[in-house]
Design a protein around this motif. Structure first.
Motif, PDB file in Angstrom:
ATOM      1  N   GLY A  42       0.777  -1.229   0.000  1.00  0.00           N
ATOM      2  CA  GLY A  42       0.000   0.000   0.000  1.00  0.00           C
ATOM      3  C   GLY A  42       0.805   1.273   0.000  1.00  0.00           C
ATOM      4  N   LEU A  43       2.126   1.183   0.068  1.00  0.00           N
ATOM      5  CA  LEU A  43       2.945   2.393   0.202  1.00  0.00           C
ATOM      6  C   LEU A  43       3.502   2.904  -1.122  1.00  0.00           C
ATOM      7  N   GLY A  44       3.336   2.133  -2.198  1.00  0.00           N
ATOM      8  CA  GLY A  44       3.794   2.583  -3.504  1.00  0.00           C
ATOM      9  C   GLY A  44       5.055   1.887  -3.954  1.00  0.00           C
ATOM     10  N   ALA A  45       4.905   0.872  -4.801  1.00  0.00           N
ATOM     11  CA  ALA A  45       6.062   0.117  -5.274  1.00  0.00           C
ATOM     12  C   ALA A  45       7.017   0.986  -6.081  1.00  0.00           C
ATOM     13  N   ALA A  46       6.496   1.989  -6.775  1.00  0.00           N
ATOM     14  CA  ALA A  46       7.361   2.866  -7.572  1.00  0.00           C
ATOM     15  C   ALA A  46       8.322   3.653  -6.690  1.00  0.00           C
ATOM     16  N   LEU A  47       7.936   3.898  -5.448  1.00  0.00           N
ATOM     17  CA  LEU A  47       8.818   4.573  -4.494  1.00  0.00           C
ATOM     18  C   LEU A  47       9.709   3.582  -3.758  1.00  0.00           C
ATOM     19  N   ILE A  48       9.119   2.477  -3.299  1.00  0.00           N
ATOM     20  CA  ILE A  48       9.810   1.546  -2.415  1.00  0.00           C
ATOM     21  C   ILE A  48      10.804   0.657  -3.157  1.00  0.00           C
ATOM     22  N   ALA A  49      10.405   0.095  -4.292  1.00  0.00           N
ATOM     23  CA  ALA A  49      11.246  -0.892  -4.973  1.00  0.00           C
ATOM     24  C   ALA A  49      12.601  -0.322  -5.396  1.00  0.00           C
ATOM     25  N   HIS A  59      16.018  -9.646  -5.679  1.00  0.00           N
ATOM     26  CA  HIS A  59      14.881 -10.547  -5.869  1.00  0.00           C
ATOM     27  C   HIS A  59      13.620  -9.906  -5.303  1.00  0.00           C
ATOM     28  N   PHE A  60      12.579  -9.841  -6.105  1.00  0.00           N
ATOM     29  CA  PHE A  60      11.330  -9.205  -5.687  1.00  0.00           C
ATOM     30  C   PHE A  60      10.153 -10.147  -5.955  1.00  0.00           C
ATOM     31  N   PHE A  61       9.180 -10.116  -5.042  1.00  0.00           N
ATOM     32  CA  PHE A  61       7.985 -10.945  -5.165  1.00  0.00           C
ATOM     33  C   PHE A  61       6.745 -10.063  -5.224  1.00  0.00           C
ATOM     34  N   VAL A  62       5.888 -10.368  -6.195  1.00  0.00           N
ATOM     35  CA  VAL A  62       4.580  -9.717  -6.303  1.00  0.00           C
ATOM     36  C   VAL A  62       3.518 -10.805  -6.380  1.00  0.00           C
ATOM     37  N   ALA A  63       2.257 -10.408  -6.313  1.00  0.00           N
ATOM     38  CA  ALA A  63       1.186 -11.398  -6.301  1.00  0.00           C
ATOM     39  C   ALA A  63       0.768 -11.819  -7.705  1.00  0.00           C
ATOM     40  N   ALA A  74       9.934  -0.183 -13.267  1.00  0.00           N
ATOM     41  CA  ALA A  74      10.798   0.449 -12.264  1.00  0.00           C
ATOM     42  C   ALA A  74      12.095  -0.311 -12.052  1.00  0.00           C
ATOM     43  N   LEU A  75      12.060  -1.629 -12.298  1.00  0.00           N
ATOM     44  CA  LEU A  75      13.220  -2.491 -12.042  1.00  0.00           C
ATOM     45  C   LEU A  75      13.539  -3.303 -13.292  1.00  0.00           C
ATOM     46  N   PRO A  76      14.206  -2.710 -14.251  1.00  0.00           N
ATOM     47  CA  PRO A  76      14.448  -3.416 -15.515  1.00  0.00           C
ATOM     48  C   PRO A  76      15.429  -4.575 -15.413  1.00  0.00           C
ATOM     49  N   ASP A  77      16.242  -4.624 -14.352  1.00  0.00           N
ATOM     50  CA  ASP A  77      17.304  -5.634 -14.305  1.00  0.00           C
ATOM     51  C   ASP A  77      17.259  -6.495 -13.045  1.00  0.00           C
ATOM     52  N   ARG A  78      16.125  -6.562 -12.352  1.00  0.00           N
ATOM     53  CA  ARG A  78      16.011  -7.384 -11.156  1.00  0.00           C
ATOM     54  C   ARG A  78      15.109  -8.590 -11.418  1.00  0.00           C
ATOM     55  N   ARG A  79      15.274  -9.634 -10.593  1.00  0.00           N
ATOM     56  CA  ARG A  79      14.421 -10.811 -10.710  1.00  0.00           C
ATOM     57  C   ARG A  79      13.069 -10.532 -10.054  1.00  0.00           C
ATOM     58  N   ILE A  80      12.010 -10.798 -10.783  1.00  0.00           N
ATOM     59  CA  ILE A  80      10.659 -10.574 -10.279  1.00  0.00           C
ATOM     60  C   ILE A  80       9.883 -11.880 -10.370  1.00  0.00           C
ATOM     61  N   ALA A  81       9.402 -12.354  -9.231  1.00  0.00           N
ATOM     62  CA  ALA A  81       8.634 -13.598  -9.174  1.00  0.00           C
ATOM     63  C   ALA A  81       7.164 -13.282  -8.946  1.00  0.00           C
ATOM     64  N   VAL A  82       6.303 -14.045  -9.617  1.00  0.00           N
ATOM     65  CA  VAL A  82       4.853 -13.841  -9.549  1.00  0.00           C
ATOM     66  C   VAL A  82       4.248 -14.977  -8.733  1.00  0.00           C
ATOM     67  N   ALA A  96       8.101 -12.489 -22.225  1.00  0.00           N
ATOM     68  CA  ALA A  96       8.543 -11.258 -22.875  1.00  0.00           C
ATOM     69  C   ALA A  96       9.117 -10.262 -21.876  1.00  0.00           C
ATOM     70  N   ASN A  97       8.647 -10.338 -20.626  1.00  0.00           N
ATOM     71  CA  ASN A  97       9.092  -9.376 -19.621  1.00  0.00           C
ATOM     72  C   ASN A  97      10.050  -9.992 -18.603  1.00  0.00           C
ATOM     73  N   ASP A  98      10.570 -11.182 -18.925  1.00  0.00           N
ATOM     74  CA  ASP A  98      11.541 -11.860 -18.060  1.00  0.00           C
ATOM     75  C   ASP A  98      11.025 -11.968 -16.627  1.00  0.00           C
ATOM     76  N   LEU A  99       9.797 -12.457 -16.495  1.00  0.00           N
ATOM     77  CA  LEU A  99       9.173 -12.652 -15.189  1.00  0.00           C
ATOM     78  C   LEU A  99       9.158 -14.130 -14.852  1.00  0.00           C
ATOM     79  N   ARG A 100       9.290 -14.425 -13.575  1.00  0.00           N
ATOM     80  CA  ARG A 100       9.388 -15.818 -13.132  1.00  0.00           C
ATOM     81  C   ARG A 100       8.118 -16.233 -12.393  1.00  0.00           C
ATOM     82  N   PRO A 101       7.330 -17.122 -12.964  1.00  0.00           N
ATOM     83  CA  PRO A 101       6.141 -17.564 -12.242  1.00  0.00           C
ATOM     84  C   PRO A 101       6.502 -18.521 -11.116  1.00  0.00           C
ATOM     85  N   VAL A 102       5.718 -18.469 -10.044  1.00  0.00           N
ATOM     86  CA  VAL A 102       5.793 -19.482  -9.001  1.00  0.00           C
ATOM     87  C   VAL A 102       4.805 -20.575  -9.400  1.00  0.00           C
TER      88      VAL A 102
END
Length: 362
Positions: A42-49, A59-63, A74-82, A96-102
């Motif tokens: 709730g605090l704003g991923a664009a600010l926090i990440a 390494h970052f996790f989103v839902a 915001a994070l073009p070169d970090r690992r993002i897991a869904v 296409a967006n280099d995202l890693r599904p769980v």
């Protein structure tokens, strides 16, 4: 402009991450990720990440996919897991967006394996095995089938095998030991594969819960990962609102909807422009305390959609325009959660969009 203001300290989030990463490493663990789902709680991923990335988080996790796509900008070169996996039809966007599904089910595994065949290359993913939550993740029968037919993972480059703790905020919960045992068996079934287990509270459990990747969330944002002890995390949010009006009432008069509070003496009642539409639950009625210059100010009557009322009779220096602190170092998100009969997670993620949001300057 004098209006309800939510101040967010992104550098405190980064400092909390560094502290959690050091604690995880000291227990024999590896890297530490950051959960930034629900728009960074709730605090704003664009600010926090970006602040977390600058602190060294890789390494970052989103839902869900939508959160991941926004975060990728915001994070073009970090690992993002869904965490919610790869629902049918999302495979191409994930790739296409280099995202890693769980991968939470055998169906997820099959879908990602087919996507790898179509792409002509191995695709990274995380495998989630349930050890007690009974929510997402392979159940015992699916895990047994996967062990019998390992080709279900053909073309899938496993970053981590993960599970999720059920009761880590309660140190003596029997589920913790049971899950540690189950996860040890899962590790044994995947020799050489890196693993991920501890959440915010699990990081404080020591070596038995250390893994190659911890996944803190709530503690990053100032929530207490050790509820039975003093909060070791830095505060991140402050919420303050100006008093709109002060009204004098006589003994016996009521305040707010349904007259659930009546004055026992002549009283001064201050009204602020914050309510349940802004994330302050109705269950706070007659239970919440705000702060003014370090002193408690009691909420009286119902929480309305847009307004709350406080008894300021014993605070003669309060006037219209004075700021009441609803959340802050002396009264944090966990305190508000207890007063509302819920937890700090719900309070934090429910903070509304009408606040003036300010990034705290260093």
């Amino acid at each position: 402009m004098n209006r309800p203001t939510l101040t967010i300290d992104a550098e405190a989030v980064a400092a909390n991450w560094r502290d959690l990463a050091a604690r995880h490493a000291s227990s024999g663990g590896g890297a530490t990720a950051a959960a930034v789902k629900a728009d960074a709680y709730g605090l704003g991923a664009a600010l926090i990440a970006p602040a977390l990335a600058a602190a060294g988080c890789r390494h970052f996790f989103v839902a869900c996919l939508e959160e991941a796509l926004a975060l990728r900008t915001a994070l073009p070169d970090r690992r993002i897991a869904v965490i919610n996996g790869c629902p049918s039809g999302t495979e191409r966007e994930l790739i296409a967006n280099d995202l890693r599904p769980v991968l939470n089910s055998l169906e997820d595994c099959a879908r990602w394996r087919n996507a790898a065949r179509e792409a002509g290359r191995a695709l990274p993913a995380l495998l989630h095995v349930d050890t007690g939550m009974a929510r997402l993740g392979l159940d015992a029968a699916e895990f047994a089938r996967l062990r019998e037919t390992p080709d279900l993972l053909d073309g899938i480059a496993l970053d981590y095998v993960m599970s999720h703790l059920v009761a880590s905020e309660t140190t003596d919960a029997p589920e913790n030991a049971h899950q540690a045992q189950r996860f040890a068996a899962i590790r044994a079934a995947f020799p050489g594969v890196t693993t991920s287990l501890a959440n915010s509270s699990g990081i404080f459990f020591g070596p038995d819960f250390a893994s190659d990747l911890a996944r803190p969330g709530f503690a990053l944002y100032g929530g207490n990962p050790t509820p039975e002890q003093k909060n070791p995390m830095r505060p991140v949010v402050t919420l303050a609102a100006p008093i709109l009006q002060i009204r004098a009432i006589e003994a016996g008069e009521s305040v707010g909807y349904n007259a659930i509070w009546r004055a026992e003496r002549q009283s001064l009642i201050a009204t602020i422009g914050v309510g349940y539409a802004d994330g302050m639950p109705r269950s706070l009625a007659n239970r919440m305390t705000a702060r003014f210059k370090g002193r408690d100010v009691r909420l009286v009557g119902r929480v309305s959609m847009d307004l709350m009322t406080f008894d300021v009779t014993d605070h003669p220096d309060i006037a219209p325009g004075s700021m009441l602190e609803l959340i802050g170092p002396g009264h944090d998100i966990d305190d508000v959660g207890r007063e509302a009969g819920t937890n700090g997670y719900e309070i934090l993620t429910g903070l509304g969009r009408r606040y003036r949001r300010v990034a705290k300057s260093v």
